[in-house]
Design an enzyme around this catalytic site. Structure first.
Site, mmCIF file in Angstrom:
data_model
loop_
_atom_site.group_PDB
_atom_site.id
_atom_site.type_symbol
_atom_site.label_atom_id
_atom_site.label_comp_id
_atom_site.label_asym_id
_atom_site.label_seq_id
_atom_site.Cartn_x
_atom_site.Cartn_y
_atom_site.Cartn_z
ATOM 1 N N CYS A 111 2.196 5.109 1.536
ATOM 2 C CA CYS A 111 2.857 6.110 0.708
ATOM 3 C C CYS A 111 2.162 7.459 0.861
ATOM 4 O O CYS A 111 0.933 7.549 0.758
ATOM 5 C CB CYS A 111 2.816 5.636 -0.747
ATOM 6 S SG CYS A 111 3.207 6.899 -1.960
ATOM 7 N N GLU A 112 2.938 8.502 1.101
ATOM 8 C CA GLU A 112 2.339 9.826 1.282
ATOM 9 C C GLU A 112 1.839 10.432 -0.024
ATOM 10 O O GLU A 112 1.112 11.419 -0.005
ATOM 11 C CB GLU A 112 3.338 10.770 1.939
ATOM 12 C CG GLU A 112 4.535 11.142 1.089
ATOM 13 C CD GLU A 112 5.476 12.097 1.798
ATOM 14 O OE1 GLU A 112 6.097 12.919 1.098
ATOM 15 O OE2 GLU A 112 5.593 12.048 3.038
ATOM 16 N N HIS A 113 2.199 9.834 -1.154
ATOM 17 C CA HIS A 113 1.764 10.367 -2.440
ATOM 18 C C HIS A 113 0.413 9.810 -2.878
ATOM 19 O O HIS A 113 -0.393 10.529 -3.473
ATOM 20 C CB HIS A 113 2.814 10.068 -3.513
ATOM 21 C CG HIS A 113 4.145 10.667 -3.215
ATOM 22 N ND1 HIS A 113 5.342 10.009 -3.452
ATOM 23 C CD2 HIS A 113 4.477 11.862 -2.665
ATOM 24 C CE1 HIS A 113 6.350 10.779 -3.076
ATOM 25 N NE2 HIS A 113 5.852 11.903 -2.603
ATOM 26 N N HIS A 114 0.168 8.519 -2.596
ATOM 27 C CA HIS A 114 -1.081 7.898 -3.043
ATOM 28 C C HIS A 114 -1.866 7.248 -1.906
ATOM 29 O O HIS A 114 -2.967 6.738 -2.143
ATOM 30 C CB HIS A 114 -0.784 6.844 -4.118
ATOM 31 C CG HIS A 114 -0.069 7.388 -5.304
ATOM 32 N ND1 HIS A 114 1.299 7.262 -5.477
ATOM 33 C CD2 HIS A 114 -0.513 8.089 -6.381
ATOM 34 C CE1 HIS A 114 1.662 7.842 -6.600
ATOM 35 N NE2 HIS A 114 0.593 8.354 -7.162
ATOM 36 N N HIS A 142 6.244 -1.378 -2.852
ATOM 37 C CA HIS A 142 5.341 -0.238 -2.853
ATOM 38 C C HIS A 142 4.124 -0.546 -3.728
ATOM 39 O O HIS A 142 4.255 -0.775 -4.928
ATOM 40 C CB HIS A 142 6.051 1.009 -3.380
ATOM 41 C CG HIS A 142 7.160 1.476 -2.481
ATOM 42 N ND1 HIS A 142 7.114 2.690 -1.822
ATOM 43 C CD2 HIS A 142 8.330 0.894 -2.113
ATOM 44 C CE1 HIS A 142 8.218 2.829 -1.095
ATOM 45 N NE2 HIS A 142 8.966 1.755 -1.268
ATOM 46 N N GLN A 187 9.897 5.942 1.662
ATOM 47 C CA GLN A 187 10.858 4.993 2.224
ATOM 48 C C GLN A 187 12.169 5.684 2.573
ATOM 49 O O GLN A 187 12.801 5.375 3.586
ATOM 50 C CB GLN A 187 11.096 3.841 1.256
ATOM 51 C CG GLN A 187 12.022 2.765 1.812
ATOM 52 C CD GLN A 187 12.136 1.566 0.895
ATOM 53 O OE1 GLN A 187 11.193 1.217 0.189
ATOM 54 N NE2 GLN A 187 13.291 0.913 0.882
ATOM 55 N N CYS A 198 1.985 1.433 -4.722
ATOM 56 C CA CYS A 198 1.764 2.464 -5.737
ATOM 57 C C CYS A 198 2.424 2.070 -7.058
ATOM 58 O O CYS A 198 2.027 2.566 -8.121
ATOM 59 C CB CYS A 198 2.260 3.833 -5.273
ATOM 60 S SG CYS A 198 4.003 3.882 -4.816
#
Length: 213
Positions: free
Chosen positions: A99-102, A168, A140, A170
């Site tokens: 995940c590019e956020h976490h 995910h 995704q 996250c």
């Protein structure tokens, strides 16, 4: 290419290998040591002394998709297909991404189909395209569109259908902490986008269980 797919594409073209000013090995290892200290642990203790080097090596592997061009994987096609022009489906392509956020794992599988227009591509190349995009920081939704777009643009088939199912971490490991929840995304181009019947056929074939022996 449909407007939704265009919106989901990254700003950098997927046709090129991404270029970035990578830090040195020493800088990467120093950054990992800083993170270890931030967790409250001692980077100099025996169990962690080689962790910065291991993390740097692992990152090279997990994010190796940045050094690969998915369009190149689709470059070789075959026209001797005895006139075959019906749906080609490669399903249950297992992948892991981050995940590019976490920067925590996304674990799932992709189902990719296309309607050839005079030429086909090796089946392993479809799986390779999924892996290349998966080995980058992702959402995704974007990954689903990227796989469809590059196949449509390079092979120019009559249509492409992509479905991605993933869990995910996250959601499972932090925040709401809901284990076992999966996310489903899909996108269609060309004949798949224009024909609900083709979409139903694609989904039916994806969901069709293999016969037991």
């Amino acid at each position: 290419m449909d407007a939704v797919a265009k919106k989901l594409m990254p700003s950098a073209s997927y046709m090129d290998k991404p270029v970035t000013d990578r830090p040195s090995q020493a800088e990467v290892e120093a950054a990992v040591r800083t993170l270890l200290r931030w967790t409250g642990d001692n980077p100099d203790r025996e169990g962690l002394i080689d962790t910065p080097k291991r993390v740097a090596k692992a990152f090279r592997e997990m994010y190796g998709g940045y050094d690969m061009c998915p369009a190149e994987e689709l470059g070789r096609t075959f026209e001797e297909v005895a006139g075959y022009d019906d749906l080609v489906l490669v399903k249950d392509i297992k992948f892991h991404s981050h995940c590019e956020h976490h920067m925590v794992p996304i674990i799932g599988r992709a189902h990719v189909a296309y309607l050839p227009d005079g030429k086909v591509v090796g089946l392993s190349k479809i799986a390779r395209v999924v892996d290349i995009f998966a080995h980058r920081l992702q959402t995704q939704e974007a990954m689903t569109a990227q796989v469809a777009n590059v196949i449509q643009d390079v092979l120019n088939p009559r249509g492409v259908a992509v479905m991605v199912e993933a869990e995910h971490m996250c959601m499972a490991m932090r925040g709401i902490r809901k284990q076992g929840s999966t996310t489903l995304t899909s996108t269609f181009t060309g004949a798949f986008r224009d024909s609900p019947e083709e979409q139903v056929r694609f989904v039916t074939m994806v969901r069709c269980a293999a016969p037991t022996s």
